[in-house]
Design a protein around this motif. Structure first.
Motif, PDB file in Angstrom:
ATOM      1  N   ARG A 114     -13.202   4.404  11.551  1.00 38.28           N
ATOM      2  CA  ARG A 114     -12.798   4.479  10.162  1.00 38.28           C
ATOM      3  C   ARG A 114     -11.225   4.480   9.906  1.00 38.28           C
ATOM      4  NH1 ARG A 114     -16.959   6.352   6.901  1.00 38.28           N
ATOM      5  NH2 ARG A 114     -18.095   7.436   8.560  1.00 38.28           N
ATOM      6  N   LEU A 115     -10.840   3.571   9.262  1.00 37.34           N
ATOM      7  CA  LEU A 115      -9.677   3.338   8.982  1.00 37.34           C
ATOM      8  C   LEU A 115      -9.356   4.024   7.501  1.00 37.34           C
ATOM      9  CD1 LEU A 115      -9.313  -0.507   9.852  1.00 37.34           C
ATOM     10  CD2 LEU A 115      -8.833   1.609  11.482  1.00 37.34           C
ATOM     11  N   PRO A 116      -7.807   4.323   7.625  1.00 36.60           N
ATOM     12  CA  PRO A 116      -7.437   5.074   6.529  1.00 36.60           C
ATOM     13  C   PRO A 116      -7.029   3.972   5.145  1.00 36.60           C
ATOM     14  CG  PRO A 116      -5.631   4.865   8.147  1.00 36.60           C
ATOM     15  CD  PRO A 116      -6.662   4.481   8.666  1.00 36.60           C
ATOM     16  N   THR A 117      -6.711   4.507   4.044  1.00 37.22           N
ATOM     17  CA  THR A 117      -6.366   3.883   2.946  1.00 37.22           C
ATOM     18  C   THR A 117      -5.019   4.556   2.450  1.00 37.22           C
ATOM     19  OG1 THR A 117      -7.430   5.371   1.375  1.00 37.22           O
ATOM     20  CG2 THR A 117      -8.514   3.265   2.207  1.00 37.22           C
ATOM     21  N   ARG A 118      -4.407   3.828   1.588  1.00 42.95           N
ATOM     22  CA  ARG A 118      -3.105   4.305   1.030  1.00 42.95           C
ATOM     23  C   ARG A 118      -2.852   3.811  -0.172  1.00 42.95           C
ATOM     24  NH1 ARG A 118       1.635   0.531   1.403  1.00 42.95           N
ATOM     25  NH2 ARG A 118       0.610  -1.349   2.194  1.00 42.95           N
ATOM     26  N   LEU A 119      -2.254   4.997  -1.169  1.00 46.28           N
ATOM     27  CA  LEU A 119      -1.987   4.838  -2.460  1.00 46.28           C
ATOM     28  C   LEU A 119      -0.820   4.262  -2.745  1.00 46.28           C
ATOM     29  CD1 LEU A 119      -3.197   5.543  -5.536  1.00 46.28           C
ATOM     30  CD2 LEU A 119      -1.463   7.394  -5.391  1.00 46.28           C
ATOM     31  N   ILE A 120      -0.833   3.158  -3.435  1.00 45.17           N
ATOM     32  CA  ILE A 120       0.521   2.279  -3.848  1.00 45.17           C
ATOM     33  C   ILE A 120       0.796   2.500  -5.626  1.00 45.17           C
ATOM     34  CG2 ILE A 120       1.715  -0.120  -3.730  1.00 45.17           C
ATOM     35  CD1 ILE A 120      -0.086  -0.839  -1.579  1.00 45.17           C
ATOM     36  N   PRO A 121       1.523   3.383  -5.925  1.00 43.48           N
ATOM     37  CA  PRO A 121       1.933   3.556  -7.362  1.00 43.48           C
ATOM     38  C   PRO A 121       2.761   2.492  -7.828  1.00 43.48           C
ATOM     39  CG  PRO A 121       3.029   5.288  -5.934  1.00 43.48           C
ATOM     40  CD  PRO A 121       2.247   4.377  -5.023  1.00 43.48           C
ATOM     41  N   ARG A 122       2.376   1.714  -8.875  1.00 42.37           N
ATOM     42  CA  ARG A 122       3.202   0.681  -9.501  1.00 42.37           C
ATOM     43  C   ARG A 122       3.468   0.823 -10.864  1.00 42.37           C
ATOM     44  NH1 ARG A 122      -0.140  -3.397  -5.946  1.00 42.37           N
ATOM     45  NH2 ARG A 122       0.993  -3.658  -4.026  1.00 42.37           N
ATOM     46  N   GLY A 123       2.729   1.807 -11.600  1.00 40.63           N
ATOM     47  CA  GLY A 123       2.751   1.825 -13.204  1.00 40.63           C
ATOM     48  C   GLY A 123       1.640   2.080 -13.892  1.00 40.63           C
ATOM     49  N   SER A 124       0.459   1.374 -13.574  1.00 43.20           N
ATOM     50  CA  SER A 124      -0.549   1.200 -14.362  1.00 43.20           C
ATOM     51  C   SER A 124      -1.336   2.596 -14.083  1.00 43.20           C
ATOM     52  CB  SER A 124      -1.600   0.254 -14.088  1.00 43.20           C
ATOM     53  OG  SER A 124      -1.986   0.256 -12.658  1.00 43.20           O
ATOM     54  N   GLY A 125      -1.133   3.124 -12.963  1.00 42.73           N
ATOM     55  CA  GLY A 125      -1.905   4.349 -12.695  1.00 42.73           C
ATOM     56  C   GLY A 125      -1.082   5.779 -13.300  1.00 42.73           C
ATOM     57  N   GLU A 126       0.105   5.472 -13.536  1.00 44.17           N
ATOM     58  CA  GLU A 126       1.112   6.609 -13.844  1.00 44.17           C
ATOM     59  C   GLU A 126       1.167   6.774 -15.654  1.00 44.17           C
ATOM     60  OE1 GLU A 126       0.674   5.643 -10.553  1.00 44.17           O
ATOM     61  OE2 GLU A 126       2.124   4.074 -11.502  1.00 44.17           O
ATOM     62  N   MET A 127       0.383   5.913 -16.252  1.00 44.86           N
ATOM     63  CA  MET A 127       0.650   5.802 -17.882  1.00 44.86           C
ATOM     64  C   MET A 127      -0.070   7.289 -18.258  1.00 44.86           C
ATOM     65  SD  MET A 127      -0.549   2.025 -18.543  1.00 44.86           S
ATOM     66  CE  MET A 127      -0.620   2.145 -20.100  1.00 44.86           C
ATOM     67  N   PRO A 128       0.817   7.576 -19.365  1.00 45.58           N
ATOM     68  CA  PRO A 128       0.139   8.968 -20.021  1.00 45.58           C
ATOM     69  C   PRO A 128      -0.974   8.628 -20.657  1.00 45.58           C
ATOM     70  CG  PRO A 128       1.996   7.902 -21.248  1.00 45.58           C
ATOM     71  CD  PRO A 128       2.080   7.271 -19.738  1.00 45.58           C
TER      72      PRO A 128
ATOM     73  N   LEU B 273     -15.125   0.637   9.578  1.00 41.39           N
ATOM     74  CA  LEU B 273     -15.075   0.968   8.186  1.00 41.39           C
ATOM     75  C   LEU B 273     -13.735   1.419   7.621  1.00 41.39           C
ATOM     76  CD1 LEU B 273     -18.281   3.227   8.231  1.00 41.39           C
ATOM     77  CD2 LEU B 273     -18.211   1.006   7.414  1.00 41.39           C
ATOM     78  N   VAL B 274     -13.607   1.754   6.197  1.00 39.69           N
ATOM     79  CA  VAL B 274     -12.491   2.173   5.916  1.00 39.69           C
ATOM     80  C   VAL B 274     -12.964   3.846   5.340  1.00 39.69           C
ATOM     81  CG1 VAL B 274     -11.104   0.268   5.258  1.00 39.69           C
ATOM     82  CG2 VAL B 274     -12.708   1.296   3.515  1.00 39.69           C
ATOM     83  N   ASP B 275     -11.829   4.416   4.894  1.00 47.01           N
ATOM     84  CA  ASP B 275     -12.447   5.820   4.076  1.00 47.01           C
ATOM     85  C   ASP B 275     -12.618   5.701   2.718  1.00 47.01           C
ATOM     86  OD1 ASP B 275     -12.637   8.448   3.519  1.00 47.01           O
ATOM     87  OD2 ASP B 275     -10.497   9.110   4.117  1.00 47.01           O
ATOM     88  N   ASN B 276     -13.756   5.141   2.230  1.00 46.63           N
ATOM     89  CA  ASN B 276     -13.930   4.868   1.053  1.00 46.63           C
ATOM     90  C   ASN B 276     -13.903   5.876   0.148  1.00 46.63           C
ATOM     91  OD1 ASN B 276     -14.785   1.753   0.961  1.00 46.63           O
ATOM     92  ND2 ASN B 276     -15.977   2.599   2.758  1.00 46.63           N
TER      93      ASN B 276
END
Length: 333
Positions: A312-326, A154-157
């Motif tokens: 259980r495998l880890p996940t990682r956050l990849i910030p690219r712009g859409s999640g940082e919008m005000p 699994l992954v760490d959902n």
């Protein structure tokens, strides 16, 4: 083989020795036999040979949809490990249908595959008990099996979902919508749980009107987005539960003057070249495939009756712009 022996002027056992690479045949005789093999187009019956050894050098891989990018990456990784073990991979799609999953899995078993890797869709996997008891190991990927114990990857959902929502909260968002897959799917409910846990940790209320769990059809996603972003107190950010949901949401949002912030679970092709780039919580389907295949071949090489394991495998956050919008003004218009 009789035809090869007659053409080469040797006995049947000599042909057998050459075909099986035994070193007790002279070079001249070996050359004559190989020339006869080439001329006649002879091919050894690998299935019969392997069955005499008690194996078929093949495994069955049951996926949700072989056309999905997640499945493609997983399949390639399984094939790479299988090749190291001189095995072939037979793959098929369940189309998220439990009956089809069962039929496909048992069809592989009827063809005497050595083992199974399954992305499960069914409500029960008791049908596999006779096969596992008879010595056919199975490893489940992405979702756990139901009603049986078996090796699972699994992954760490929940952790990945919390990471996504925490990121949106850190950028000022308090009204965050969640659009997930059907509630019968393990990953959808696990990611919803992570979404809720993040809101609770931040002291934010869970608002059911901001969530949607349904098969990600274009119509369902459009209705969900209009509902979550409409009304007097709309969401200012969206968390999408998988890559298919994310892609459909982006189609709905195209051309809107006031875009919500957005984080998707699962990376997808071209997510980095859109403007803004799409922030994602990435899992690694290739690593899932490699891990599952290594677990399966470890079972085939050793203890088939040992206790079931869950990785259980880890996940990682990849910030690219859409999640940082005000927070956009007039987002519900």
């Amino acid at each position: 083989m009789k035809d090869v022996a007659a053409l080469a002027g040797v006995g049947l056992k000599t042909v057998s020795r050459v075909v099986n690479g035994e070193g007790s045949v002279s070079p001249d005789t070996t050359e004559r036999v190989n020339a006869a093999i080439a001329k006649l187009g002879f091919r050894r019956n690998e299935g019969a040979r392997l069955l005499r050894q008690g194996r078929t050098a093949s495994i069955g891989l049951v996926l949700e949809d072989v056309a999905d990018p997640f499945s493609s990456a997983l399949t390639r990784a399984v094939e790479d490990i299988a090749r190291q073990h001189d095995s072939l991979v037979f793959a098929g799609s369940s189309a998220e249908d439990g009956v089809r999953e069962r039929e496909l899995t048992l069809a592989f078993c009827a063809r005497r595959v050595d083992g199974l890797i399954i992305v499960p869709a069914g409500a029960t996997h008791r049908y596999l008990v006779p096969e596992i008891t008879a010595g056919t190991p199975a490893v489940f990927v992405d979702r756990p099996p139901v009603d049986i114990d078996a090796d699972t990857v699994l992954v760490d959902n929940e952790g990945g979902a919390r990471m996504a929502v925490d990121h949106l909260i850190a950028h000022g968002h308090r009204r965050i919508g969640f659009l997930g897959d059907a509630p019968t799917i393990f990953t959808a409910t696990a990611r919803l749980a992570g979404y809720r846990a993040s809101l609770e940790a931040a002291g934010l209320p869970y608002d059911e009107s901001l969530t949607s769990l349904a098969p990600p059809t274009a119509e369902a996603i459009r209705h969900a987005v209009e509902r979550v972003l409409g009304g007097p107190d709309p969401a200012t950010a969206l968390f999408c539960g998988n890559n298919r949901v994310t892609v459909e949401v982006l189609r709905v949002l195209a051309g809107r003057p006031n875009q919500p912030a957005l984080v998707g679970f699962d990376d997808f092709e071209l997510a980095d070249v859109l403007r803004p780039g799409i922030t994602v919580v990435a899992q690694d389907p290739a690593e899932m495939g490699r891990t599952a295949a290594e677990m399966l071949f470890a079972r085939l090489s050793g203890d088939r009756q040992g206790r079931a394991k869950t990785v259980r495998l880890p996940t990682r956050l990849i910030p690219r712009g859409s999640g940082e919008m005000p927070i956009a003004t007039g987002i519900g218009t």
